[in-house]
Design an enzyme around this catalytic site. Structure first.
Site, PDB file in Angstrom:
ATOM      1  N   GLY A  11       0.811  -1.212   0.000  1.00 32.53           N
ATOM      2  CA  GLY A  11       0.000   0.000   0.000  1.00 32.53           C
ATOM      3  C   GLY A  11       0.842   1.260   0.000  1.00 32.53           C
ATOM      4  O   GLY A  11       1.916   1.310   0.599  1.00 32.53           O
ATOM      5  N   ARG A  72       1.418  -5.220  -6.304  1.00 32.60           N
ATOM      6  CA  ARG A  72       1.684  -6.551  -5.755  1.00 32.60           C
ATOM      7  C   ARG A  72       1.953  -7.503  -6.917  1.00 32.60           C
ATOM      8  O   ARG A  72       1.296  -7.431  -7.942  1.00 32.60           O
ATOM      9  CB  ARG A  72       0.510  -7.020  -4.907  1.00 32.60           C
ATOM     10  CG  ARG A  72       0.343  -6.176  -3.641  1.00 32.60           C
ATOM     11  CD  ARG A  72      -0.886  -6.566  -2.848  1.00 32.60           C
ATOM     12  NE  ARG A  72      -0.937  -5.847  -1.582  1.00 32.60           N
ATOM     13  CZ  ARG A  72      -1.479  -4.644  -1.426  1.00 32.60           C
ATOM     14  NH1 ARG A  72      -2.004  -4.038  -2.482  1.00 32.60           N
ATOM     15  NH2 ARG A  72      -1.484  -4.046  -0.254  1.00 32.60           N
ATOM     16  N   ASP A 103       5.582  -5.874   6.050  1.00 29.35           N
ATOM     17  CA  ASP A 103       6.230  -7.140   6.375  1.00 29.35           C
ATOM     18  C   ASP A 103       6.203  -8.138   5.215  1.00 29.35           C
ATOM     19  O   ASP A 103       7.155  -8.902   5.015  1.00 29.35           O
ATOM     20  CB  ASP A 103       5.638  -7.760   7.640  1.00 29.35           C
ATOM     21  CG  ASP A 103       4.121  -7.823   7.618  1.00 29.35           C
ATOM     22  OD1 ASP A 103       3.516  -7.516   6.567  1.00 29.35           O
ATOM     23  OD2 ASP A 103       3.535  -8.178   8.647  1.00 29.35           O
ATOM     24  N   SER A 105       6.402  -7.402   2.037  1.00 26.16           N
ATOM     25  CA  SER A 105       7.454  -6.957   1.115  1.00 26.16           C
ATOM     26  C   SER A 105       8.829  -7.383   1.626  1.00 26.16           C
ATOM     27  O   SER A 105       9.694  -7.810   0.848  1.00 26.16           O
ATOM     28  CB  SER A 105       7.417  -5.437   0.968  1.00 26.16           C
ATOM     29  OG  SER A 105       6.137  -5.004   0.557  1.00 26.16           O
ATOM     30  N   THR A 126       3.683   1.841   6.269  1.00 25.69           N
ATOM     31  CA  THR A 126       2.277   1.436   6.260  1.00 25.69           C
ATOM     32  C   THR A 126       1.510   2.263   7.272  1.00 25.69           C
ATOM     33  O   THR A 126       1.991   2.455   8.401  1.00 25.69           O
ATOM     34  CB  THR A 126       2.098  -0.060   6.584  1.00 25.69           C
ATOM     35  OG1 THR A 126       0.710  -0.346   6.820  1.00 25.69           O
ATOM     36  CG2 THR A 126       2.893  -0.478   7.814  1.00 25.69           C
ATOM     37  N   ILE A 127       0.341   2.745   6.902  1.00 25.05           N
ATOM     38  CA  ILE A 127      -0.432   3.553   7.843  1.00 25.05           C
ATOM     39  C   ILE A 127      -0.983   2.701   8.983  1.00 25.05           C
ATOM     40  O   ILE A 127      -1.366   3.230  10.027  1.00 25.05           O
ATOM     41  CB  ILE A 127      -1.589   4.309   7.156  1.00 25.05           C
ATOM     42  CG1 ILE A 127      -2.656   3.350   6.623  1.00 25.05           C
ATOM     43  CG2 ILE A 127      -1.074   5.234   6.064  1.00 25.05           C
ATOM     44  CD1 ILE A 127      -3.943   4.030   6.219  1.00 25.05           C
ATOM     45  N   ASP A 128      -1.016   1.381   8.803  1.00 27.70           N
ATOM     46  CA  ASP A 128      -1.547   0.512   9.855  1.00 27.70           C
ATOM     47  C   ASP A 128      -0.650   0.504  11.092  1.00 27.70           C
ATOM     48  O   ASP A 128      -1.102   0.165  12.183  1.00 27.70           O
ATOM     49  CB  ASP A 128      -1.696  -0.922   9.338  1.00 27.70           C
ATOM     50  CG  ASP A 128      -2.657  -1.025   8.164  1.00 27.70           C
ATOM     51  OD1 ASP A 128      -3.539  -0.158   8.050  1.00 27.70           O
ATOM     52  OD2 ASP A 128      -2.523  -1.974   7.371  1.00 27.70           O
ATOM     53  N   ASP A 130       1.621  -1.583  11.921  1.00 33.95           N
ATOM     54  CA  ASP A 130       1.503  -2.929  12.477  1.00 33.95           C
ATOM     55  C   ASP A 130       2.715  -3.809  12.196  1.00 33.95           C
ATOM     56  O   ASP A 130       2.611  -5.034  12.131  1.00 33.95           O
ATOM     57  CB  ASP A 130       0.249  -3.609  11.917  1.00 33.95           C
ATOM     58  CG  ASP A 130       0.278  -3.774  10.401  1.00 33.95           C
ATOM     59  OD1 ASP A 130       1.177  -3.204   9.758  1.00 33.95           O
ATOM     60  OD2 ASP A 130      -0.604  -4.471   9.867  1.00 33.95           O
ATOM     61  N   GLY A 171      -6.620  -0.256   9.225  1.00 37.34           N
ATOM     62  CA  GLY A 171      -5.707  -0.849  10.194  1.00 37.34           C
ATOM     63  C   GLY A 171      -5.655  -2.359  10.163  1.00 37.34           C
ATOM     64  O   GLY A 171      -4.924  -2.970  10.941  1.00 37.34           O
ATOM     65  N   ARG A 172      -6.482  -2.979   9.317  1.00 42.13           N
ATOM     66  CA  ARG A 172      -6.561  -4.443   9.264  1.00 42.13           C
ATOM     67  C   ARG A 172      -6.844  -4.978  10.669  1.00 42.13           C
ATOM     68  O   ARG A 172      -7.863  -4.649  11.247  1.00 42.13           O
ATOM     69  CB  ARG A 172      -5.282  -5.050   8.677  1.00 42.13           C
ATOM     70  CG  ARG A 172      -5.023  -4.663   7.227  1.00 42.13           C
ATOM     71  CD  ARG A 172      -3.897  -5.447   6.605  1.00 42.13           C
ATOM     72  NE  ARG A 172      -2.622  -5.232   7.274  1.00 42.13           N
ATOM     73  CZ  ARG A 172      -1.477  -5.769   6.897  1.00 42.13           C
ATOM     74  NH1 ARG A 172      -1.452  -6.574   5.845  1.00 42.13           N
ATOM     75  NH2 ARG A 172      -0.361  -5.516   7.536  1.00 42.13           N
ATOM     76  N   GLY A 186     -11.074  13.022  21.365  1.00 37.70           N
ATOM     77  CA  GLY A 186     -12.111  13.098  22.386  1.00 37.70           C
ATOM     78  C   GLY A 186     -13.337  12.247  22.114  1.00 37.70           C
ATOM     79  O   GLY A 186     -14.461  12.665  22.408  1.00 37.70           O
ATOM     80  N   ALA A 187     -13.143  11.045  21.577  1.00 39.28           N
ATOM     81  CA  ALA A 187     -14.280  10.161  21.290  1.00 39.28           C
ATOM     82  C   ALA A 187     -14.860   9.593  22.583  1.00 39.28           C
ATOM     83  O   ALA A 187     -14.175   9.501  23.610  1.00 39.28           O
ATOM     84  CB  ALA A 187     -13.840   9.031  20.366  1.00 39.28           C
ATOM     85  N   HIS A 251      -9.882   4.837   1.986  1.00 36.24           N
ATOM     86  CA  HIS A 251      -8.576   5.172   1.432  1.00 36.24           C
ATOM     87  C   HIS A 251      -8.224   6.658   1.496  1.00 36.24           C
ATOM     88  O   HIS A 251      -7.117   7.043   1.098  1.00 36.24           O
ATOM     89  CB  HIS A 251      -8.475   4.669  -0.011  1.00 36.24           C
ATOM     90  CG  HIS A 251      -8.323   3.183  -0.090  1.00 36.24           C
ATOM     91  ND1 HIS A 251      -9.382   2.320   0.092  1.00 36.24           N
ATOM     92  CD2 HIS A 251      -7.237   2.401  -0.306  1.00 36.24           C
ATOM     93  CE1 HIS A 251      -8.951   1.072  -0.022  1.00 36.24           C
ATOM     94  NE2 HIS A 251      -7.658   1.093  -0.256  1.00 36.24           N
ATOM     95  N   THR A 252      -9.137   7.484   2.002  1.00 39.64           N
ATOM     96  CA  THR A 252      -8.750   8.880   2.240  1.00 39.64           C
ATOM     97  C   THR A 252      -7.583   8.943   3.222  1.00 39.64           C
ATOM     98  O   THR A 252      -6.789   9.892   3.191  1.00 39.64           O
ATOM     99  CB  THR A 252      -9.923   9.694   2.818  1.00 39.64           C
ATOM    100  OG1 THR A 252     -10.327   9.132   4.077  1.00 39.64           O
ATOM    101  CG2 THR A 252     -11.108   9.704   1.876  1.00 39.64           C
TER     102      THR A 252
END
Length: 319
Positions: A11, A72, A103, A105, A126-128, A130, A171-172, A186-187, A251-252
């Site tokens: 990604g 990929r 990971d 890759s 990766t934005i995740d 992880d 985030g998978r 503040g959720a 995907h934003t």
């Protein structure tokens, strides 16, 4: 002069372009000849490998995504195609690769190195967030800021109409984005895959808050939880008695102008990646830890499951 190439795999994230820009600049500073590989491992096989100059990276530092493209490649899983990739690199005397990816890759590059001898250094991207062994992955800060902007905007409508909004992050199976966003925005509710939950436990508290004047709710949930975000919204309506909407950010979160922090981290990651290979580290991933930057093995990074920091998880008790 030695030749070195860079590619993006998996990604895309905001921060890759700043990394690509500095890769060219730092490679030339170190008297290396930089090359681009377009479209990831697929580009290695299809010989989309081009010498890079300062001109190629001018004006890209503020752009999200990656000018190199990412793809990929199932073919790269086959030895005969990895041999083709090796021949393409050999033809240009390239024996070092910088890989921006995750990971999966890195596991691919691990095989490529052991089988074909191409040295590499991975940069977690990766934005995740992880990837095991690193506290931070390139692109995470920009993604968090995109989420923050979205939640702040949604809150305006939630307050105006007295509604509950359920906001789903990516985030998978990792709840990092959801948890950090919930804490910093503040959720009132945060649900992540790492922690079991029972919505019934929130009903009494939420109804009491409404009785005491609460006019809206913000719930942040990770895409990897056991229920769809629409089901959480339905729960708000049926059990809490609040009109509700679900918003999937999707995907934003991957795009947008890279933040200052991601630009700075791109600079540092690239410096360490090139320095490591020039110092003789033939197969590693450069990770950011509490101790600073560290070179770690593929086994430690790619073959072990990432765990959220215990301290960060303890903050979940506020919800």
């Amino acid at each position: 002069m030695k030749n070195i190439a860079i590619l993006c795999s998996g990604g895309d994230v905001s921060g890759m372009n700043p990394a690509i820009k500095h890769f060219v600049e730092y490679a030339l500073e170190k008297e290396l000849t930089p090359y681009f590989v377009y479209d990831g491992f697929k580009g290695l096989i299809e010989n989309k490998i081009v010498k890079a100059t300062h001109k190629d990276v001018a004006g890209i530092i503020n752009r999200g995504g990656t000018i190199l493209g990412s793809a990929r490649s199932k073919k790269f899983m086959e030895k005969k195609f990895r041999e083709v990739a090796k021949k393409n690199l050999d033809a240009l005397n390239i024996d070092m690769l910088v890989v921006l990816g995750g990971d999966g890759s890195f596991r691919g590059m691990d095989i490529f190195y052991k089988e074909q001898g191409i040295k590499f250094c991975g940069i977690p991207s990766t934005i995740d967030n992880d990837i095991n062994g690193t506290e931070y992955c390139l692109g995470v800060d920009t993604a968090l800021n995109v989420i923050k902007e979205s939640i702040d905007n949604i809150r305006d409508t939630a307050a105006s109409f007295s509604r509950a909004f359920v906001i789903e992050t990516m985030g998978r199976d990792c709840g990092y984005l959801a948890l950090v966003s919930a804490l910093t925005c503040g959720a009132e509710l945060c649900l992540i895959p790492e922690v079991e939950y029972d919505l019934k436990e929130y009903e009494k508290s939420f109804k009491k808050q409404i009785k005491n004047g609460r006019r809206y709710f913000i719930a942040v949930v990770s895409e990897g939880i056991k229920e769809e975000s629409s089901e959480i919204a339905k729960w708000f309506e049926e059990k809490i008695g609040f009109e509700s909407r679900a918003t999937i950010l999707g995907h934003t979160q991957r795009g947008g102008n890279p933040t200052i922090y991601d630009r700075l981290m791109a600079y540092k990651f690239v410096n360490h990646a090139l320095d490591g290979m020039l110092e003789g580290r033939d197969e590693s991933v450069i990770c950011y830890t509490k101790k600073g930057f560290e070179y770690k093995s593929i086994d430690e990074v790619a073959n072990k499951k990432y765990q959220l920091d215990d301290k960060l998880l303890s903050y979940l008790k506020k919800f």
